[in-house]
Design an enzyme around this catalytic site. Structure first.
Site, short mmCIF file in Angstrom:
data_model
loop_
_atom_site.label_atom_id
_atom_site.label_comp_id
_atom_site.label_asym_id
_atom_site.label_seq_id
_atom_site.Cartn_x
_atom_site.Cartn_y
_atom_site.Cartn_z
N LYS A 65 0.70 -1.17 0.08
CA LYS A 65 -0.06 -0.06 0.06
C LYS A 65 0.73 1.47 -0.18
CE LYS A 65 -3.43 2.26 2.94
NZ LYS A 65 -4.38 2.37 4.15
N GLU A 94 10.66 -5.04 4.06
CA GLU A 94 10.85 -6.24 3.75
C GLU A 94 10.33 -6.44 2.11
OE1 GLU A 94 9.43 -4.70 6.35
OE2 GLU A 94 9.57 -6.12 8.09
N GLY A 153 -4.53 -2.11 5.71
CA GLY A 153 -3.92 -3.18 5.23
C GLY A 153 -4.34 -4.64 5.78
N ARG A 154 -4.74 -4.82 7.08
CA ARG A 154 -5.17 -5.99 7.44
C ARG A 154 -6.57 -6.41 7.11
NH1 ARG A 154 -3.82 -2.76 11.56
NH2 ARG A 154 -5.18 -2.03 12.84
N GLU A 190 -3.57 -6.98 16.16
CA GLU A 190 -3.06 -5.65 15.83
C GLU A 190 -4.09 -4.67 15.99
OE1 GLU A 190 0.20 -5.26 12.63
OE2 GLU A 190 -1.60 -4.45 11.58
N HIS A 229 -4.16 -33.55 18.87
CA HIS A 229 -2.92 -34.26 19.27
C HIS A 229 -1.96 -33.33 19.65
CE1 HIS A 229 -4.95 -38.19 17.34
NE2 HIS A 229 -5.35 -37.32 16.84
N LYS A 244 10.62 -0.99 14.05
CA LYS A 244 11.05 -0.39 12.77
C LYS A 244 12.03 0.71 12.58
CE LYS A 244 6.55 -1.44 10.02
NZ LYS A 244 5.78 -0.51 9.25
C1 G6Q Z 1 -2.01 -3.82 8.55
C2 G6Q Z 1 -0.69 -3.11 8.72
C3 G6Q Z 1 0.45 -3.89 8.06
C4 G6Q Z 1 0.88 -3.60 6.81
C5 G6Q Z 1 2.07 -4.05 6.36
C6 G6Q Z 1 2.22 -3.95 4.77
O1 G6Q Z 1 -2.85 -3.30 8.85
O2 G6Q Z 1 -0.62 -2.00 8.34
O3 G6Q Z 1 0.54 -5.21 8.42
O4 G6Q Z 1 -0.21 -4.31 5.98
O5 G6Q Z 1 3.08 -3.23 6.92
O6 G6Q Z 1 2.31 -2.56 4.48
P1 G6Q Z 1 2.49 -2.14 2.97
O7 G6Q Z 1 1.30 -2.81 2.18
O8 G6Q Z 1 2.51 -0.71 2.92
O9 G6Q Z 1 3.53 -2.66 2.48
#
Ligand code: G6Q
Length: 548
Positions: A209, A215, A269-270, A355, A386, A514
């Site tokens: 986003k 990463e 994001g989530r 989160e 199990h 971070k």
């Molecule tokens: C979710 C968070 C987080 C996010 C990641 C990736 O709600 O905001 O998990 O989705 O940090 O972010 P980008 O899509 O910006 O790379």
């Protein structure tokens, strides 16, 4: 309208729930059932192909009524309107939380800041569906003229967990495309993926986003470098796609504008698998299945926003969590899908729930003196039986659990499903009923044990029972039902956040690590480590000896 900002423990219903807890805390599940022969019927909700049984919980109708009063006093009704109407309920980031708009009917209207966002969503979806159709049908070719056979999703957190979980959950509906997910910044992760790739037939989707995530950009850069060892710069346009809100950064990375699938700032994001972030899902299962996933979520949105709280699945289940969390002092909640397809649902929900509701400051900015988000964990049944069920049955902790199962299997022609279902029902029954001393004695006697042996073994073999669970029993694992199931958890998160008076849609808690990682990264090449604490300093020194 902003959200009401009252702490729940100041509300009338909260105090009444405290005394309700005192009255009921010693009462056993078996007693509740003995008192009310219609309890299973009264404490269940049927909606489309969902049958939600919440009767195996340590509560009665008086508790449910008070919990509903708590929801009302917390302004839940108004809050639901604010959520669906695109108000900026994510105040600390000054954003709306409008992922629900992504799954509304294509002819509906969803206004955000005076503009109907649905036409734009439809336009982007059309582009996504057309692209997916081209790739799946083999019309979209790689640089050497071969069709695409492998898709790699490069993303992390919300740009990884949802698409990865759903792609796996819908394995049955998959086409011939292989789909792999690269998320971790660990070089070994990406190298293991690269090892298996053919540059001529692989499509890379960089999903971010913000397009600033360390990463994702590290993995995308490493993959691009590897790709360019096999192909020319020109070939990038046939193999690299981006999903992002940050067009500038995407083009700077070298992905052309026509290969960008935009997403909106109001999709967190989530909660983004419903957007273009779900492109890898769409590629893996085709656009029709993706549309059905959206429809299922949309149907759950309609149920949640319009149904009386008493019959409202996300509301009732969210309130039951509040009951255990805030009155029983329970800290964790298990999620056990009796479906191997859903083995990663608990990990996905860990992010969504923890989160969102792992917050210690209320909406007024004050520290909170009651419990908020639960610790979520779990694994698929029967495997989990199990593994960790021992602790759930006989341990010292009370662990409410969601058991999720499907009445019809996807593959016919074997006798496994009856066995799976019998386990699915038996576990919640065992957790509730336990096994008393009389029954254990009887069993040991018929196994030929002596009186002395029975006396010795008895305490270990008795199950106290009285352990609560919800059963989420769904007709079949279809894209529609999966969409509805995921959306039901999203709304549970929302309800709990409203009651706990927290902001569920920010995640400042992940920022500090971070920042510090960036400081430490730049210190690896320097000599001045004095500003670090002694433990971290020693770890950095130790690591430096291994750096090449
Ligand atoms: C979710 C968070 C987080 C996010 C990641 C990736 O709600 O905001 O998990 O989705 O940090 O972010 P980008 O899509 O910006 O790379």
């Amino acid at each position: 309208m902003t959200l009401i900002k009252k702490n729940p423990n100041t509300l009338d219903s909260w105090k009444k729930l405290q005394s309700n807890f005192k009255t009921l805390s010693q009462k056993k599940l078996n007693e509740y059932f003995a008192e009310d022969s219609d309890r299973a019927e009264n404490m269940s909700i049927r909606w489309k192909s969902f049958y939600i049984d919440y009767s195996k919980n340590l509560l009665d109708q008086s508790t449910i009524d008070l919990l509903i009063q708590l929801a009302e006093e917390s302004g839940l009704k108004q809050a639901i309107s604010s959520y669906f109407d695109g108000e900026k309920i994510n105040e600390t980031e000054d954003r709306a939380v409008l992922h629900t708009a992504l799954r509304q009917n294509s002819s509906s209207t969803v206004m955000f800041e005076g503009v109907d966002v649905v036409p734009e969503i439809n336009k982007v979806n059309e582009k996504m569906f057309a692209f997916a159709d081209q790739v799946i049908s083999g019309q979209w070719k790689g640089f050497s003229g071969k069709p695409i056979s492998h898709v790699v999703n490069i993303g992390i957190g919300g740009s990884d967990l949802g698409p990865a979980m759903v792609t796996e959950a819908l394995e049955y509906y998959r086409n011939n495309l292989n789909v792999t997910f690269v998320s971790n910044v660990e070089g070994d992760h990406v190298e293991e993926v690269i090892k298996k790739l053919d540059p001529e037939t692989t499509l890379f989707i960089v999903v971010s986003k913000s397009f600033t995530t360390q990463e994702t950009l590290s993995n995308a850069n490493t993959i691009r470098k590897w790709f360019l060892e096999h192909a020319s710069e020109k070939a990038i346009s046939q193999h690299f796609i981006a999903v992002s809100t940050n067009l500038e950064k995407v083009t700077a990375f070298g992905i052309s504008e026509e290969n960008v699938f935009p997403m909106n700032d109001w999709v967190g994001g989530r909660f983004s698998l419903w957007s273009t972030v779900g492109l890898s899902i769409c590629l893996a299962v085709g656009s029709e299945n993706f549309k059905n996933l959206l429809k299922g979520a949309g149907a759950m949105d309609a149920h949640f926003s319009a149904t009386d709280f008493k019959e409202n699945i996300p509301v009732i289940l969210a309130l039951i969590t509040v009951w255990y969390n805030n009155f029983w002092g329970v800290e964790t909640e298990a999620i056990i899908p009796y479906s191997q397809y859903l083995r990663n649902l608990p990990a996905y929900l860990q992010q969504g729930i923890m989160e969102s509701n792992g917050k210690g400051v209320d909406r007024n900015g004050n520290p909170i003196d009651y419990q908020t988000g639960n610790i979520i964990w779990g694994a698929s049944g029967t495997n989990a039986q199990h593994a960790f069920f021992q602790l759930m049955h006989q341990g010292t902790k009370l662990i409410p659990a969601d058991f999720i199962g499907f009445a019809k299997p996807l593959h016919e022609g074997n006798d496994h499903h009856d066995k799976l279902m019998s386990n699915f029902f038996a576990q919640t029954q065992a957790l509730m009923q336990g096994k008393n001393a009389e029954k254990v004695t009887e069993e040991l006697k018929s196994a030929g044990k002596s009186k002395a042996e029975i006396e010795k073994l008895l305490p270990f073999k008795v199950f106290q029972g009285n352990r609560p669970s919800n059963t989420l029993f769904i007709d079949q694992l279809t894209p529609f039902n999966l969409g509805a199931l995921i959306a039901s958890y999203e709304h549970r998160i929302f309800v709990q956040g409203i009651i706990w008076n927290i902001f569920s849609y920010d995640q400042w808690g992940v920022e500090l690590g971070k920042q510090l990682a960036n400081n430490i990264l730049s210190d690896f090449d320097g000599d001045d480590l004095q500003h670090h604490d002694p433990s971290t300093k020693a770890l950095i020194y130790h690591y430096k000896r291994f750096r090449t």
